[in-house]
Design an enzyme around this catalytic site. Structure first.
Site, PDB file in Angstrom:
ATOM      1  N   CYS A 290     -58.746  -3.450 -25.243  1.00  0.00           N
ATOM      2  CA  CYS A 290     -59.885  -3.424 -25.716  1.00  0.00           C
ATOM      3  C   CYS A 290     -60.440  -2.490 -27.470  1.00  0.00           C
ATOM      4  CB  CYS A 290     -61.181  -3.078 -24.896  1.00  0.00           C
ATOM      5  SG  CYS A 290     -61.456  -1.688 -24.949  1.00  0.00           S
TER       6      CYS A 290
ATOM      7  N   HIS B  86     -65.481  -7.753 -18.419  1.00  0.00           N
ATOM      8  CA  HIS B  86     -65.164  -8.449 -18.788  1.00  0.00           C
ATOM      9  C   HIS B  86     -63.773  -9.433 -18.504  1.00  0.00           C
ATOM     10  CE1 HIS B  86     -66.360  -7.172 -23.573  1.00  0.00           C
ATOM     11  NE2 HIS B  86     -67.051  -8.060 -23.526  1.00  0.00           N
TER      12      HIS B  86
HETATM   13  C1  CIR Z   1     -69.409  -2.681 -24.179  1.00  0.00           C
HETATM   14  O1  CIR Z   1     -70.319  -2.930 -23.341  1.00  0.00           O
HETATM   15  O2  CIR Z   1     -69.343  -4.004 -24.928  1.00  0.00           O
HETATM   16  C2  CIR Z   1     -68.565  -1.427 -24.607  1.00  0.00           C
HETATM   17  N1  CIR Z   1     -69.013  -0.454 -25.002  1.00  0.00           N
HETATM   18  C3  CIR Z   1     -67.423  -1.942 -24.080  1.00  0.00           C
HETATM   19  C4  CIR Z   1     -66.542  -3.265 -24.395  1.00  0.00           C
HETATM   20  C5  CIR Z   1     -64.948  -2.921 -24.220  1.00  0.00           C
HETATM   21  N2  CIR Z   1     -64.664  -4.451 -24.536  1.00  0.00           N
HETATM   22  C6  CIR Z   1     -62.966  -4.751 -24.022  1.00  0.00           C
HETATM   23  O3  CIR Z   1     -62.613  -4.499 -22.800  1.00  0.00           O
HETATM   24  N3  CIR Z   1     -62.974  -5.754 -24.358  1.00  0.00           N
END
Ligand code: CIR
Length: 263
Positions: A257, A172
């Site tokens: 996150c 992201h």
């Molecule tokens: C994903 O790949 O969607 C999750 N394992 C990690 C999401 C992390 N989100 C973020 O950094 N906003």
């Protein structure tokens, strides 16, 4: 409901969080290898993260946990808050699509106006970085051009300018860069497509050092995995609160996150 809404808008320092699923270890991985996750430790780290926000004066609001959704703890990806509006996203990973089902009612219960990213748009909240009145949005593996167009329309109605940023090296936009309270963009050069696009950019010595949650004008939250970066931020006059989120970092999560802040 009316009382909850009144209380929420009176304090206006709310952190939305979501308890980890016991299936956390099955979460999506894009740029990292899968390694064993210690679920007990993850739960303790989550409690400490929430405790740190509470200690900073945030009222904690929980989205109901979702056992069957491994990545649901990464609640940031489901909601983008701009003033009193919650934009319910449409996550770019199919396995995460149903995470918004409970996030939207939580936003509504807080008295936020709800807008939505709709098909065929996709957008993850982790791709949205707000600095002043500008909304930067990462165009990467999760957020597509239609998602950006929809965000531009919604944010435009809210008086915000949307600037799209290519993201190819990390999951992201906010896995690469975030901003200090004064608007300085920070990140590790290895994770950033083009650092020259940021007006005020300060390189951090560690990849995890690019991630801060702004707690107030003088304080940020950072991960313990970036001690040299935390020291650098401290040397700029900020109070730095640190939390160990190692088990979430194994799933490409970072300090931003695990919460959505409403102010
Ligand atoms: C994903 O790949 O969607 C999750 N394992 C990690 C999401 C992390 N989100 C973020 O950094 N906003």
């Amino acid at each position: 409901w009316a009382a909850r809404r009144a209380a929420a808008s009176a304090s206006r320092r709310i952190a939305i969080v979501r308890m980890p699923s016991s299936r956390l270890a099955d979460g999506e991985l894009t740029h990292q290898e899968r390694v064993p996750v210690d679920l007990d430790l993850a739960e303790r780290q989550w409690e400490d993260y929430v405790g740190a926000l509470r200690a900073e004066g945030f009222t904690i609001v929980e989205v109901p946990p979702a056992e069957e959704l491994p990545d649901s703890v990464f609640v940031e990806d489901t909601l983008v808050i701009i003033d009193g509006t919650a934009i319910v996203t449409r996550p770019g990973a199919v396995s995460r699509a149903r995470e918004i089902d409970d996030a939207a009612p939580t936003a509504r219960d807080l008295g936020l106006r709800v807008e939505r990213i709709v098909e065929p748009g996709t957008l993850d909240g982790g791709d949205v970085l707000q600095i002043g009145s500008t909304v930067y949005v990462g165009r990467g593996g999760r957020t597509n051009a239609e998602g950006i167009r929809q965000l531009r329309a919604i944010a435009g109605r809210l008086g915000r300018e949307v600037v799209a940023v290519p993201v190819s090296k990390v999951l992201h936009l906010k896995s690469a860069v975030t901003a200090l309270p004064d608007g300085t963009v920070i990140g590790h050069p290895s994770t950033i497509d083009d650092a020259s696009m940021w007006r005020s950019f300060l390189p951090m010595p560690e990849a995890e050092g690019g991630h801060v949650v702004v707690l107030g004008d003088d304080a940020v939250l950072m991960a313990t995995s970036a001690p040299a970066s935390a020291e650098l931020v401290r040397s700029l006059g900020y109070r730095v609160v640190t939390v160990d989120i190692s088990e979430f970092e194994k799933l490409e999560g970072c300090v931003t996150c695990l919460s959505v802040l409403v102010r």
